[in-house]
Scaffold this active site. Structure first.
Site, PDB file in Angstrom:
ATOM      1  N   ASN A 140      -1.560 -10.967   8.588  1.00  0.00           N
ATOM      2  CA  ASN A 140      -2.593  -9.960   8.818  1.00  0.00           C
ATOM      3  C   ASN A 140      -3.932 -10.414   8.251  1.00  0.00           C
ATOM      4  OD1 ASN A 140      -3.321  -6.992   9.491  1.00  0.00           O
ATOM      5  ND2 ASN A 140      -4.051  -7.262   7.387  1.00  0.00           N
ATOM      6  N   HIS A 155       1.248  -9.300   4.756  1.00  0.00           N
ATOM      7  CA  HIS A 155       0.079  -8.433   4.631  1.00  0.00           C
ATOM      8  C   HIS A 155      -0.386  -8.479   3.174  1.00  0.00           C
ATOM      9  CE1 HIS A 155      -2.066  -4.831   6.620  1.00  0.00           C
ATOM     10  NE2 HIS A 155      -2.720  -5.108   5.502  1.00  0.00           N
ATOM     11  N   ASP A 193       2.151   0.549  -8.030  1.00  0.00           N
ATOM     12  CA  ASP A 193       3.503   0.588  -8.596  1.00  0.00           C
ATOM     13  C   ASP A 193       4.378   1.645  -7.930  1.00  0.00           C
ATOM     14  OD1 ASP A 193       2.576  -1.351 -10.280  1.00  0.00           O
ATOM     15  OD2 ASP A 193       2.773  -0.190 -12.135  1.00  0.00           O
ATOM     16  N   HIS A 245      -1.855  -5.494 -12.947  1.00  0.00           N
ATOM     17  CA  HIS A 245      -1.317  -5.372 -14.304  1.00  0.00           C
ATOM     18  C   HIS A 245      -2.067  -6.230 -15.316  1.00  0.00           C
ATOM     19  CE1 HIS A 245       2.698  -4.181 -12.228  1.00  0.00           C
ATOM     20  NE2 HIS A 245       1.937  -3.118 -12.449  1.00  0.00           N
ATOM     21  N   ASN A 268      -7.717  -6.296  14.883  1.00  0.00           N
ATOM     22  CA  ASN A 268      -8.108  -5.208  13.989  1.00  0.00           C
ATOM     23  C   ASN A 268      -9.619  -5.044  14.101  1.00  0.00           C
ATOM     24  OD1 ASN A 268      -5.468  -5.192  13.138  1.00  0.00           O
ATOM     25  ND2 ASN A 268      -5.893  -5.810  11.036  1.00  0.00           N
ATOM     26  N   GLN A 318       0.801  -1.220   0.000  1.00  0.00           N
ATOM     27  CA  GLN A 318       0.000   0.000   0.000  1.00  0.00           C
ATOM     28  C   GLN A 318       0.834   1.270   0.000  1.00  0.00           C
ATOM     29  OE1 GLN A 318      -2.707  -1.673   3.319  1.00  0.00           O
ATOM     30  NE2 GLN A 318      -4.033  -0.285   2.194  1.00  0.00           N
TER      31      GLN A 318
END
Length: 494
Positions: free
Chosen positions: A185, A141, A71, A58, A325, A38
């Site tokens: 995660n 993650h 990217d 992609h 979370n 991220q």
């Protein structure tokens, strides 16, 4: 008149409860979080391998709402010193970030360790420690190496060995400086999200694939935990756990209570009960339900894979704390005849015939799915103690998206109100040891791309320098951390 008196009493009672809140206890830690794909960018720098997210953005550009990719993202691969700067200004006790598996092990296997990847994470860790910020490192993650996905990914039982090898490399390289580790995660998204075409690798096989994934994720976590526990904890004394996402679920009516319990077992306890319960193995009600349903569907055995006695013992107790979370809440009711189930985990738990809805008073700010119900966090924390005993709990993610503005008053209110529930939970006797704001800065928010902003800091994605700017929520959170107390505006509206 009587009604007005009740309102006044309730309001005054609430005000008194809030006014009596104490400071956060000594040792309570505050942090902020991010995830490699991220924020890092640098997707093909040096010898980094392709991840499942690199591959899907992609090859399926429509997979992301705004047709964007990670990217470049926040370009933290090149701008990691900028990240250190805003972390230091924020004043956090720790920074939770993730290692990109294919950046450290380009082909996914431990026969080739990237010197560049090792250098990048080592510099980040050293930079944090130099500023008095503890690194909290997540091994996985959601960015599996694509060539491991080509071999079946999390449905291949050998993934347990592959993950163990990866974990051993990370521990060998960084355990002398990292004392808190998260193995995986949100396995509910790793499995259920991935095999419902919600996140990468974007497959559709929730009946078999998601459940195979569940077993292998649990075993991979457990083996990695045992490696650290036996080889590294005696030397460094650190801690390891797995992070689970949990909504608060409550029955829409009294008639929906049993369904709510089953929905919770399928969506969340499937990933926690085998690890944190005294008995181990699958949640009993869910295990029986899946056996009956599989038989009715004509399967020769349950679609929920069996765990051997050895596997049950391996998984059970593989934790040093409970990592949670939490973002939102839902009510639960039964699916009506002919009704089509909605989006998994946001609108339904399809496997058990449960529909998830929200109450009218639960508002949203930037994301429609994220209904604000602060009391749900306190309920979840109390339920965790009820199910798994007096376990220490680290809140590893909590936050909300908000409008693309520096004056993010909605996020300020969200953080304030959810932290208030953390304090009340501590007064309930829950051992909450820390809180992590999601996220440090605006980033690539998976299927939403850059349309959704969760950051305490704004990022200018039109600027090659990816300038980071503190929002009002960052300033509020910084003040909370400095004072180690919660400043709430006690307004009573009658």
């Amino acid at each position: 008149m009587c009604s007005r008196a009740v309102v006044i009493v309730l309001a005054l009672t609430r005000a008194l409860e809030v006014a009596c809140l104490k400071n956060f206890p000594p040792g309570f830690r505050f942090g902020a979080a991010s995830a490699a794909y991220q924020i890092e960018g640098g997707w093909n720098v040096s010898d980094k391998g392709e991840s499942i997210w690199d591959h899907i953005v992609h090859t399926r550009p429509g997979f992301v709402a705004d047709l964007s990719t990670g990217d470049e993202a926040c370009d933290s691969y090149h701008l990691w010193e900028e990240d250190l700067k805003i972390l230091e200004e924020l004043g956090v006790d720790f920074y939770r970030f993730s290692i990109s598996w294919p950046r450290l092990l380009p082909n996914g296997f431990s026969n080739h360790i990237s010197e560049d990847g090792c250098r990048y994470y080592s510099a980040l860790i050293d930079g944090l420690l130099a500023r008095g910020i503890a690194p909290v490192v997540t091994l996985y993650h959601w960015d599996l190496p694509q060539n491991l996905q080509n071999l079946g990914g999390w449905t291949n039982p050998l993934v347990v060995e592959w993950f163990a090898d990866y974990a051993r490399v990370a521990f060998f390289l960084f355990a002398d400086r990292v004392n808190t580790w998260i193995t995986i995660n949100e396995p509910c998204f790793v499995c259920d999200g991935a095999y419902r075409d919600i996140i990468a690798p974007g497959l559709k096989d929730h009946e078999i694939g998601a459940l195979l994934c569940t077993k292998h994720v649990l075993l991979a976590h457990a083996v990695a935990y045992r490696i650290y526990d036996e080889e590294y904890k005696p030397i460094y004394g650190g801690e390891v756990s797995i992070t689970n996402q949990e909504f608060w679920l409550e029955p829409k009516t009294e008639a929906d209570l049993e369904l709510t319990l089953l929905a919770r077992e399928y969506a969340f306890s499937r990933y926690t009960y085998p690890i944190f319960s005294a008995e181990g193995g699958w949640p009993p009600t869910l295990k029986a339900y899946m056996a009956r349903k599989s038989e009715q569907e004509g399967y020769p055995r349950s679609r929920l894979p069996a765990l051997t006695p050895e596997e049950i013992q391996m998984i059970k107790g593989s934790f040093d704390f409970f990592a949670l979370n939490h973002y939102t809440s839902r009510t639960v009711r039964a699916l009506k005849p002919g009704e089509q189930p909605g989006h998994y985990m946001f609108e339904s738990v399809e496997e058990v015939g449960a529909v998830l809805e929200s109450k009218e008073q639960w508002a949203s700010d930037g994301s429609e799915w994220l209904k604000v119900n602060p009391e749900g966090l306190r309920h979840n924390l109390n339920l965790t103690r009820q199910l798994y005993g007096d376990v220490r709990i680290l809140i590893t993610e909590n936050g909300c998206s908000s409008a693309d503005t520096l004056n993010d008053t909605g996020r300020v209110s969200y953080i304030r109100d959810y932290l208030e529930q953390v304090l009340l939970s501590i007064e309930d006797g829950i051992k909450v040891i820390g809180y992590t704001a999601w996220s440090l800065m605006d980033n690539f928010e998976w299927r939403d791309g850059y349309q959704t902003r969760f950051g305490l800091h704004a990022v200018d994605f039109t600027d090659p320098r990816r300038t980071r700017t503190a929002k009002a929520s960052a300033k509020y959170y910084r003040n909370v951390m400095r004072s180690r107390s919660l400043h709430v505006d006690h307004k009573i509206e009658l």
